[in-house]
Design an enzyme around this catalytic site. Sequence first.
Site, mmCIF file in Angstrom:
data_model
loop_
_atom_site.group_PDB
_atom_site.id
_atom_site.type_symbol
_atom_site.label_atom_id
_atom_site.label_comp_id
_atom_site.label_asym_id
_atom_site.label_seq_id
_atom_site.Cartn_x
_atom_site.Cartn_y
_atom_site.Cartn_z
ATOM 1 N N ARG A 57 0.767 -1.055 -0.086
ATOM 2 C CA ARG A 57 -0.052 -0.074 0.044
ATOM 3 C C ARG A 57 0.914 1.113 0.017
ATOM 4 O O ARG A 57 0.578 2.318 -0.577
ATOM 5 C CB ARG A 57 -1.148 -0.089 1.111
ATOM 6 N N HIS A 61 0.674 4.156 -2.754
ATOM 7 C CA HIS A 61 0.499 5.617 -2.524
ATOM 8 C C HIS A 61 1.565 6.671 -2.967
ATOM 9 O O HIS A 61 1.624 7.692 -3.045
ATOM 10 C CB HIS A 61 0.149 5.711 -0.894
ATOM 11 N N ASN A 89 -3.275 9.445 4.030
ATOM 12 C CA ASN A 89 -2.092 8.651 4.260
ATOM 13 C C ASN A 89 -2.027 8.380 5.877
ATOM 14 O O ASN A 89 -0.963 7.746 6.319
ATOM 15 C CB ASN A 89 -0.898 9.547 3.922
ATOM 16 N N HIS A 189 -5.478 -6.368 -2.670
ATOM 17 C CA HIS A 189 -6.468 -6.134 -1.282
ATOM 18 C C HIS A 189 -6.578 -7.863 -0.809
ATOM 19 O O HIS A 189 -7.245 -8.138 0.186
ATOM 20 C CB HIS A 189 -7.598 -5.865 -1.748
#
Length: 326
Positions: A57, A61, A89, A189
Amino acid sequence: MALPVLLLLLFITIPFSESKLSMEYYKKTCPDLESIVRDTVTSKQMANPTTAAGTLRLFFHDCMVEGCDASILISSNHINIAERDADINQSLSGDALEVVARAKTALELTCPGIVSCSDILALATRNLVTMVGGPFYNVRLGRKDGKVSQASRVEANLIRSNRTMEDIINYFAVKGFTIEEMVALSGGHTIGFSHCKEFADRIFNYNRTTPTDPEMYPNFAEGLKKTCANYQTNTAMSAFNDVITPGKFDNMYYLNLKRGLGLLSSDHALVKDPRTRPFVDLYAADQAAFFKAFAHAMEKLAHQGVKTGRKGEVRHRCDAFNFIQS
């Protein structure tokens, strides 16, 4: 004589060696890079099993805002609010930040000032995905670390899970990704968890007449309600994205979507939209197809907005720009 001189100037201005990433970028300058990163992430993952999902993740990002330049790793100070302090975040993994910092420390002892934090993050992500059962894919190296990290640039460059599938498809298209690549990346995910606030509307406030999304598997919904009962006061409450095999990188995520076990609104939307459903069906039926598509999409993601040459730097510490360090 004019043409050879002009060509020489062009090669001086834009060195070919810095114009592309390479599998062997550190072969001579830091030959132990791969083993150092591998040993570091293995130790961290064994001690903290959520590190893999958190690092994946973190990488996403990072790449989607300023490109894959480790701008997400910068700490805020009195003159700048950095990316990692943007609202979206706030829930990034501390273990993910730590594993990159540990690898950087080890590399600085072996080959100081050579390996960028952005390359460390890219390698660590691949190694951790593979370690929990995911596909191996090539990571080309030679990225430089960015010199800008501002929270104000984050919101417009990351998509929230409660947006429509139309918005999500358009968002990825602007970033250069196809629908198939978007669905494959969503398969990340299959590991990790989400905080209750990210899906609370699906179980508590679906609409005026129905508090819970009727397309969510009933027992799953009831379990989530119990888990998240106090999510407004205990903001750390969370649930696994893949309730069946949460620590294993596999295609169970797509099978779950078809069973009403998708956690986020964006997850569930993948199985409802006719543009994305065929890929959900494919990856649910064929894990090898998912792994191939995910590996391809990750290689593409790892080249997003890459900085080379003088456009970046090799930080001494991953959480601070070189020019503001004493």
